[in-house]
Design an enzyme around this catalytic site. Sequence first.
Site, PDB file in Angstrom:
ATOM      1  N   ASP A  68      45.996  39.047  22.266  1.00 14.03           N
ATOM      2  CA  ASP A  68      46.277  39.351  23.656  1.00 14.03           C
ATOM      3  C   ASP A  68      47.735  38.973  23.918  1.00 14.03           C
ATOM      4  OD1 ASP A  68      45.944  40.167  26.282  1.00 14.03           O
ATOM      5  OD2 ASP A  68      44.053  39.116  26.537  1.00 14.03           O
ATOM      6  N   GLU A 104      40.820  40.874  43.564  1.00 17.93           N
ATOM      7  CA  GLU A 104      40.093  40.475  42.357  1.00 17.93           C
ATOM      8  C   GLU A 104      40.704  41.208  41.176  1.00 17.93           C
ATOM      9  OE1 GLU A 104      35.971  41.520  42.115  1.00 17.93           O
ATOM     10  OE2 GLU A 104      36.292  43.593  42.724  1.00 17.93           O
TER      11      GLU A 104
END
Length: 695
Positions: free
Chosen positions: A238, A445
């Site tokens: 990542d 979110e």
Amino acid sequence: MDRNQSRKRAEELVSKMTVKEKASQLLFSSPAIPRLGIPAYNWWNEALHGVARAGTATVFPQAIALAATFDTELVYKVADAISTEGRAKYNIARKHGDHDIYKGLTFWSPNVNIFRDPRWGRGQETYGEDPYLTSMLGIEFVKGLQGNGEYMKAAACAKHFAVHSGPEDLRHSFDAIASKKDMAETYLPAFKALVEDAGVEAVMGAYNRTNGEACNASPYLQHILREEWGFEGHFVSDCWALRDIHESHHITKSAVESAALALKNGCDLNCGCTYNHLIAALNKGLVTEEDITRSAVRLFTTRFMLGMFDETEWDSLGIEDIDTPEHRELAIKAAAESFVLLKNDGILPLKNVRSLAVIGPNADNRVALSGNYHGTASRYITPLEGIEDEAWKRGIKVRYSLGCPLLSHHDESLAKEDDRFSEALEAAESSDAVILVLGLDETLEGEQPDDGNSGIGSDRKSLHLPGRQEKLLELILSTGKPCILILESGSAADLSLASEKCSAIIDIWYPGALGGKALADVLFGNTAPSGKLPVTFYKSLDTLPAYTDYSMKGRTYRYAEDESVLYPFGFGLTYGRMEMENVSIEKDGDGFSIHIDVFSSSSVSEVIQVYVSDLDTPDVPKRSLKAFQRVSLEGGERRTVEIRLGREAFMTADDDGKMMISGKHFLVSVGFSQPDSVSTALMGRSPFIKEVEIS
């Protein structure tokens, strides 16, 4: 081109490189090597629900919405459309010498982490809380994205490996502790399925540690991935996660040591810059040239499989294949299938109305259509716009009011609190019914903000709707006018008041750029909502374990107590009613065959769900989804549906993570929902249940 042939070509090409050239290719922004005819290539691209961050593309419903369709065939078609547009964009960029980020064929999708807690901001990127549903949809997404031609159409990536689902603000330093049992039963099955059954070309590591080891440099996880599952593709970190190994996890003391640890433990590609230190690691004897060569070969194997150095069957794709009418229609169909009708007292589909009030912060919010990791659509249709288009054709007057912002307590900066309430109240009182559109968007979110997604929201602290939205709901309900609540979000919300007093509730998730068109079609009965919840809607966070607790006890429909659930996983109503009869569950070799006769007097689409419960073994899920099939019938049509359960459907994990059949007696449930008490009450009917015995 098959992997063996591609690997041979990769080995030959890499053998001509210097060690510095090899090391340079292990960074996500790989430089050109002109003397070998190798162009620059940027590995970072996104395609979660459409080609993202690369200009105009079809914006399909968010991944959590696709999960709500419970439709493997649809997910395949969506992914196929995405890869067509991605390949077309790659061709266009290459034509103009553009090798920048988000222009390649290696898409870092899908996200098959388990949405174990509704607070997680990135849960919207997943296929929900169930490992079986996630596996089945993930397989089809990967197959659709990668294609079945001579060359791979695009390369998919299963992320984030492994045991990763928040908290976002701790992800760079957090150690997710999970038992071997939970890993085998919950956290790893989707990754295993994508490797073994879909041939996913890449796997991305998670930021966090898992049981003490950094996920991007984990001997344990790499052993599972490559030795147990036989993964042959490439592994990518990542973004800037290798930096975390020394800066946040404190496993190593320097970037040089982190680069060495990651490379030695199977990380082939660094999204970040830590692999700039590989040559220093080589000079210190921390890695060998063979280590660097191994990863370079894996990466060039992928590039050869994609046909980057050849003519391919995909070379003719271009601008006419992007954002096509067919893709837009598919996006509208996917949205309608994803809408979950949570309540309907008979008001839907709308009829005999002369006026409608459309109210709420998400009624005309384009941002809420797309969710996160999205592209740019050529056209957006918000709920308001879709309702207006359809209502005006029918001679219905539409009155609009913002009601309140998503988060702020006032709309105009100089105004007092609730400055749009009076307008909303008048619109409601003057109309036959109210369509109230509440919820969230990607600013509230999402992923932890960083350089790659600045301004995006993170985790949620509460299930309550933010700002003054719940106060607005109370205000609208006080008018006594029928209220249809539309929830636009990527996760569960506290709908206790709405479930009691609203006439209807539809969860439309983040429905894609044309979601307003799909919503209008559903509201006015042009089509029916037919989605099922891929997550549990809880009554309160109070019943859930601590967010940082990765034990599955008390989480998701498989372990939570029914009393804590407002709307269960797998629940969803529709306008028609499909009936089942002549259900049989018979022994078939080492498993069971299920036959169901289904019929309906009207056109209807439903999802048949099969759950299995182990009656003999302690500490196993109460029930687990083991099969599902979407069935669509025309009015008056009758059909026999066949579903098979193999022995794996009856397996659970022991404490060492070994999957086995522990018990002898099982319950098999077949119906349009779970067999739990809440679903049965909401559906107004029970599934067919039979006890079976495994020898």
